[in-house]
Scaffold this motif. Sequence first.
Motif, mmCIF file in Angstrom:
data_model
loop_
_atom_site.group_PDB
_atom_site.id
_atom_site.type_symbol
_atom_site.label_atom_id
_atom_site.label_comp_id
_atom_site.label_asym_id
_atom_site.label_seq_id
_atom_site.Cartn_x
_atom_site.Cartn_y
_atom_site.Cartn_z
ATOM 1 N N ARG A 1 0.909 -1.190 -0.082
ATOM 2 C CA ARG A 1 0.123 0.164 -0.086
ATOM 3 C C ARG A 1 0.852 1.243 -0.143
ATOM 4 N N SER B 1 -5.881 2.243 -7.020
ATOM 5 C CA SER B 1 -7.483 2.190 -6.629
ATOM 6 C C SER B 1 -7.967 1.134 -5.704
ATOM 7 N N HIS B 2 -7.133 -0.233 -5.828
ATOM 8 C CA HIS B 2 -7.491 -1.289 -4.982
ATOM 9 C C HIS B 2 -6.198 -2.195 -4.656
ATOM 10 N N CYS C 1 -5.909 -6.015 -3.521
ATOM 11 C CA CYS C 1 -6.956 -7.011 -3.120
ATOM 12 C C CYS C 1 -5.905 -8.263 -2.634
ATOM 13 N N ASP D 1 -9.769 -10.690 0.457
ATOM 14 C CA ASP D 1 -10.285 -9.308 0.588
ATOM 15 C C ASP D 1 -10.516 -8.584 -0.699
ATOM 16 N N ASP D 2 -11.668 -8.079 -0.971
ATOM 17 C CA ASP D 2 -11.995 -7.474 -2.406
ATOM 18 C C ASP D 2 -11.695 -6.006 -2.446
ATOM 19 N N ASP D 3 -11.402 -5.344 -1.240
ATOM 20 C CA ASP D 3 -10.722 -4.178 -1.074
ATOM 21 C C ASP D 3 -11.682 -2.945 -1.824
ATOM 22 N N GLY D 4 -12.873 -3.120 -1.885
ATOM 23 C CA GLY D 4 -13.870 -2.203 -2.361
ATOM 24 C C GLY D 4 -14.386 -2.607 -3.938
ATOM 25 N N GLU D 5 -13.506 -3.672 -4.445
ATOM 26 C CA GLU D 5 -14.284 -4.053 -5.725
ATOM 27 C C GLU D 5 -15.407 -4.900 -5.482
ATOM 28 N N LYS E 1 -14.556 0.465 -17.003
ATOM 29 C CA LYS E 1 -15.199 -0.651 -16.172
ATOM 30 C C LYS E 1 -15.077 -2.039 -17.017
#
Length: 192
Positions: A35, A42-43, A45, A62-66, A99
């Motif tokens: 990090r 953005s992420h 994961c 962990d998808d970390d916001g996805e 996307k």
Amino acid sequence: MPVVAETEEKKSRFICWLGPVTDKAAFLCQLETVRARYPDASHHCTALVIGNPGNPEVMQFDDDGEPGGSAGRPMMELLLKQGIGNVGAIVTRYFGGTKLGVGGLMRAYRGAVAAGLQSAELETHVPIMSVKITCDFAGESRLRFLVSQSGGTCGEAHYSDKVRVAVSLPQDQWSQLREKLLSEGFSVQEET
């Protein structure tokens, strides 16, 4: 040895850190290092498998916001499908403006880990077992020799009317060593 591999999908960059992990806390420290290295990503994961992949001690993602199940789960499922344990994967994503949808994200994250696996030098894990073998005094040096020939090591010995030696060796070598000891007239007493 950890590896880093990079892939791209519709202008999004995916950077995979893949490395050996036997401790969840150490993996979380590695995540913080990643990090810090990519603070504008953005992420980040993750997928973590500690222990035998057939029956892991720790298995998490962990998808970390996805979107739920679109990143960490496919990463972990790939590690499990490949039969890889004691491993952690961190995939950092830089969003490229397009996307990908859930299916596209799943393919992209799985692909990033697959690229990491192609670069990795995997080692086969051989479980080690510990036993105590009892023999007479005259057989101790022969016992030590045979254990060494089987890829094992002899630890502490305790002496009384017999000698009891602590032995560690690859689990898949035990039956052959035991058979050899018995064929040479050893009175083998196992204590796990």
